[in-house]
Design a protein around this motif. Structure first.
Motif, PDB file in Angstrom:
ATOM      1  N   PRO A 151     -51.123 -38.421  -9.721  1.00 24.71           N
ATOM      2  CA  PRO A 151     -51.983 -37.229  -9.803  1.00 24.71           C
ATOM      3  C   PRO A 151     -52.136 -36.782 -11.255  1.00 24.71           C
ATOM      4  CG  PRO A 151     -50.214 -36.922  -8.180  1.00 24.71           C
ATOM      5  CD  PRO A 151     -49.899 -38.163  -8.962  1.00 24.71           C
ATOM      6  N   VAL A 173     -50.663 -30.858 -13.233  1.00 28.51           N
ATOM      7  CA  VAL A 173     -50.915 -29.723 -12.355  1.00 28.51           C
ATOM      8  C   VAL A 173     -49.765 -28.728 -12.503  1.00 28.51           C
ATOM      9  CG1 VAL A 173     -49.775 -30.839 -10.375  1.00 28.51           C
ATOM     10  CG2 VAL A 173     -51.537 -29.117  -9.963  1.00 28.51           C
ATOM     11  N   TYR A 191     -47.322 -25.825 -10.779  1.00 27.24           N
ATOM     12  CA  TYR A 191     -46.715 -25.773  -9.447  1.00 27.24           C
ATOM     13  C   TYR A 191     -45.962 -24.465  -9.257  1.00 27.24           C
ATOM     14  CZ  TYR A 191     -43.317 -26.941  -5.750  1.00 27.24           C
ATOM     15  OH  TYR A 191     -42.537 -26.940  -4.621  1.00 27.24           O
ATOM     16  N   GLN A 244     -43.867 -22.050  -6.157  1.00 25.10           N
ATOM     17  CA  GLN A 244     -43.364 -21.955  -4.782  1.00 25.10           C
ATOM     18  C   GLN A 244     -43.553 -20.528  -4.290  1.00 25.10           C
ATOM     19  OE1 GLN A 244     -39.330 -23.362  -4.588  1.00 25.10           O
ATOM     20  NE2 GLN A 244     -39.961 -25.510  -4.405  1.00 25.10           N
ATOM     21  N   ILE A 264     -52.175 -34.644  -1.463  1.00 24.96           N
ATOM     22  CA  ILE A 264     -51.541 -35.479  -2.491  1.00 24.96           C
ATOM     23  C   ILE A 264     -52.243 -36.837  -2.621  1.00 24.96           C
ATOM     24  CG2 ILE A 264     -49.388 -36.663  -3.140  1.00 24.96           C
ATOM     25  CD1 ILE A 264     -47.890 -34.138  -2.138  1.00 24.96           C
ATOM     26  N   LYS A 297     -53.956 -38.215  -6.007  1.00 24.80           N
ATOM     27  CA  LYS A 297     -53.641 -39.509  -6.613  1.00 24.80           C
ATOM     28  C   LYS A 297     -54.911 -40.281  -6.939  1.00 24.80           C
ATOM     29  CE  LYS A 297     -49.794 -41.472  -4.612  1.00 24.80           C
ATOM     30  NZ  LYS A 297     -48.964 -41.819  -3.423  1.00 24.80           N
ATOM     31  N   ASP A 320     -47.014 -24.005  -3.272  1.00 29.99           N
ATOM     32  CA  ASP A 320     -46.251 -24.651  -2.199  1.00 29.99           C
ATOM     33  C   ASP A 320     -45.827 -23.597  -1.182  1.00 29.99           C
ATOM     34  OD1 ASP A 320     -44.462 -26.011  -0.597  1.00 29.99           O
ATOM     35  OD2 ASP A 320     -43.379 -26.957  -2.261  1.00 29.99           O
ATOM     36  N   ARG A 327     -46.228 -33.220 -11.162  1.00 33.47           N
ATOM     37  CA  ARG A 327     -46.981 -34.293 -10.509  1.00 33.47           C
ATOM     38  C   ARG A 327     -46.122 -35.517 -10.184  1.00 33.47           C
ATOM     39  NH1 ARG A 327     -50.724 -37.241 -15.023  1.00 33.47           N
ATOM     40  NH2 ARG A 327     -49.342 -37.130 -16.808  1.00 33.47           N
ATOM     41  N   LEU A 387     -43.945 -37.985  -8.316  1.00 33.23           N
ATOM     42  CA  LEU A 387     -43.721 -38.220  -6.889  1.00 33.23           C
ATOM     43  C   LEU A 387     -42.235 -38.455  -6.620  1.00 33.23           C
ATOM     44  CD1 LEU A 387     -46.790 -40.563  -6.481  1.00 33.23           C
ATOM     45  CD2 LEU A 387     -46.599 -38.252  -5.551  1.00 33.23           C
ATOM     46  N   THR A 423     -45.684 -39.648  -0.966  1.00 34.69           N
ATOM     47  CA  THR A 423     -46.650 -38.591  -0.663  1.00 34.69           C
ATOM     48  C   THR A 423     -45.959 -37.229  -0.674  1.00 34.69           C
ATOM     49  OG1 THR A 423     -47.828 -40.226   0.643  1.00 34.69           O
ATOM     50  CG2 THR A 423     -48.531 -37.991   0.958  1.00 34.69           C
ATOM     51  N   VAL A 424     -44.837 -37.159  -1.363  1.00 38.21           N
ATOM     52  CA  VAL A 424     -44.122 -35.900  -1.543  1.00 38.21           C
ATOM     53  C   VAL A 424     -43.850 -35.770  -3.040  1.00 38.21           C
ATOM     54  CG1 VAL A 424     -41.974 -34.665  -1.051  1.00 38.21           C
ATOM     55  CG2 VAL A 424     -43.044 -36.056   0.732  1.00 38.21           C
ATOM     56  N   LEU A 425     -44.059 -34.583  -3.586  1.00 36.97           N
ATOM     57  CA  LEU A 425     -43.751 -34.362  -4.992  1.00 36.97           C
ATOM     58  C   LEU A 425     -42.260 -34.084  -5.145  1.00 36.97           C
ATOM     59  CD1 LEU A 425     -46.742 -31.968  -5.821  1.00 36.97           C
ATOM     60  CD2 LEU A 425     -46.579 -34.415  -6.354  1.00 36.97           C
ATOM     61  N   VAL A 447     -40.893 -31.993  -6.996  1.00 32.31           N
ATOM     62  CA  VAL A 447     -40.633 -30.547  -7.034  1.00 32.31           C
ATOM     63  C   VAL A 447     -40.533 -29.947  -5.634  1.00 32.31           C
ATOM     64  CG1 VAL A 447     -41.562 -30.037  -9.329  1.00 32.31           C
ATOM     65  CG2 VAL A 447     -43.118 -30.154  -7.366  1.00 32.31           C
ATOM     66  N   MET A 448     -41.149 -30.615  -4.648  1.00 36.12           N
ATOM     67  CA  MET A 448     -41.071 -30.112  -3.271  1.00 36.12           C
ATOM     68  C   MET A 448     -39.663 -30.303  -2.703  1.00 36.12           C
ATOM     69  SD  MET A 448     -44.720 -31.637  -1.939  1.00 36.12           S
ATOM     70  CE  MET A 448     -44.756 -30.986  -0.263  1.00 36.12           C
TER      71      MET A 448
END
Lengths: 300, 172
Positions: free
Chosen positions: A4, A7, A9, A11, A39, A43, A54, B20, B22, B61-63, B65-66
């Protein structure tokens, strides 16, 4: 390697906080829930938000409950959660029909109901499902909430009425007696988008159709709805002949396009056949309840 | 850049990462945990499946930071105290891998399935693994491997029991 773009971010700690972050971040901010649509688009650089907000920590949006005569689904409910909810499937089998064939079991653990709906992909199953159920979308904004019928929620491919600064928080479906529903999908393999799919909800007064909703997926139906077929059925008896005719009308009024999943002609055929099958299954499921009896084996 | 702390296989890792980044690249490139494989990059193949808290996710498909403040379990966390998980033994006993590329993801999802359903039918196993691709097409033996694990005491673990067992440290 797909990466990606850069960006920011954030929460969110609450819905209010998320709204505040949206307001401060401007129109290029996006809500990040399961991320299984957003996502991949980031990408591919098809989406390039400046800020991700989030909301995965917002347990206040992860609920599923039957209150009185309404099913309420929090926007952050995961697909797996909806599939596991016996009450939701009991009232609306169409929900479980669809969830069984959305993505795959691992993706269903993270993908969210609200995220799918806000993505508004023309091939996304739940858009047609909630259109068929004539659901109501609840949207929060800084000044309060507004509600929008599912059929007015989708304004075009990948577009909804959710404005910058707003969040879809909940989906509500009215529970009415004498109903049945079903979703029928044809796909090439697990996890792929459908070639075509149709969902139907029926409400009966005796043998006469007092209300109906027909949703179509991936075949170019406006707002995911087969409005002309619904109009045809209303007030008519629930017969095989009428279901067949409704399928034909649905197919005549959609605009599928040829792509790698099949030619337009085939998709139009599917729109007709799957509409008829969904109506047939919805009737089967409605019938035992009208008679006050048990559902028959094999009706699931 | 953003400071995150992720507990991977029971061990807390603090890093400064780009939002960004992953999760799969965080695990492989930042932490050197190359057991999780980076495959299709489109959440189709499932080679990158790890657990985020108690559920499997496709980590492409998950960052990263998540996962901040959460627990991640990778294939490196399957064995406890040097003892292989029955799922791993099953794959070894039943020739559940050929090239081995899909194996980490297959085993992580299989472990999750067996925690929820200790005695799954072959159909249940196929359904659970349906979002994962074996390019060697060795599916028959993969299903046999999971069945082997079920028959050799793989079921009945408490979910999350393994996550911190290797080091004994499980931050709340």
């Amino acid at each position: 390697m797909q990466v990606p773009a850069q960006v920011e971010y954030e929460q969110a700690a609450s819905v209010e906080h998320a709204l505040d972050l949206l307001a401060r971040s401007g129109p290029e901010a996006r809500i990040l829930a399961g991320g299984h649509s957003l996502i991949p688009m980031m990408k591919l650089r098809l989406a390039q938000p400046e800020t991700l907000i989030d909301i995965n920590g917002l347990s206040e949006l992860a609920f599923l409950e039957v209150t009185g005569d309404e099913l309420r689904i929090g926007a952050l409910t995961r697909h797996a959660g909806l599939l596991a909810a016996a009450g939701a499937g009991e009232h609306f089998p169409i929900l479980h029909d669809a969830e069984r064939v959305i993505a795959d079991p691992v993706v269903r653990e993270w993908g969210t109901i609200g995220g799918s709906l806000c993505q508004a992909d023309p091939s996304e199953d739940l858009s047609a499902v909630f259109a068929a159920l004539r659901a109501t979308m609840v949207i929060r904004h800084p000044a309060g909430i507004r509600t929008v019928p599912a059929r007015e929620f989708f304004t075009g491919p990948y577009e909804t009425v959710v404005a910058p600064g707003e969040i879809l928080t909940e989906i509500r479906v009215a529970i009415r007696p004498g109903g049945g529903s079903s979703y029928q999908k044809v796909g090439r393999r697990v996890g792929d988008w459908p070639v075509g799919a149709a969902g139907a909800a029926l409400w009966l007064d005796g043998d006469v159709i007092s209300g109906t909703g027909i949703g179509l997926t991936a075949v170019g139906a406006r707002h995911f709805v087969a409005a002309e077929a619904e109009e045809f059925l209303r007030g008519r008896p629930a017969t095989e002949e009428n279901f067949g005719r409704a399928g034909q009308i649905a197919a005549e009024n959609c605009q599928p396009v040829s792509d790698q999943r099949g030619p337009a002609e085939y998709k139009r055929h599917l729109a007709s056949e799957l509409t008829t099958r969904a109506l047939r299954a919805a009737l089967r499921r409605a019938a035992p309840r009208r008679a006050g009896g048990q559902r028959r084996p094999g009706d699931g | 850049m953003r400071q995150i702390t992720v507990t991977v296989n029971g061990e807390a890792h603090a890093r400064e990462v780009e939002p960004r980044l992953l999760l799969i690249h965080f695990l492989r490139d930042e932490l050197g945990l190359t057991g999780s494989h980076w495959g299709c990059d489109t959440s189709n193949c499932g080679a990158c499946v790890v657990w985020l808290d108690e559920v499997p996710v496709k980590s492409c498909t998950v960052l990263a930071v998540m996962a901040d403040g959460h627990r991640v379990r990778t294939v490196e966390g399957l064995a406890v105290g040097g003892r292989l998980d029955p799922v791993q033994v099953g794959f070894s006993e039943c020739h559940g891998l050929q090239c081995g590329f899909c194996t980490p993801g297959m085993m992580m999802t299989a472990r999750w399935l067996l925690d929820r359903s200790p005695d799954p039918s072959p159909a249940e196993i196929r359904e659970a693994l349906s979002g994962q691709v074996c390019r060697c097409t060795g599916y028959e033996n993969i299903v046999r491997s999971v069945r082997w694990a079920a028959e050799h005491g793989a079921g009945g673990h408490e979910p999350g029991e393994h996550s911190g067992a290797a080091t004994g440290s499980v931050p709340a």
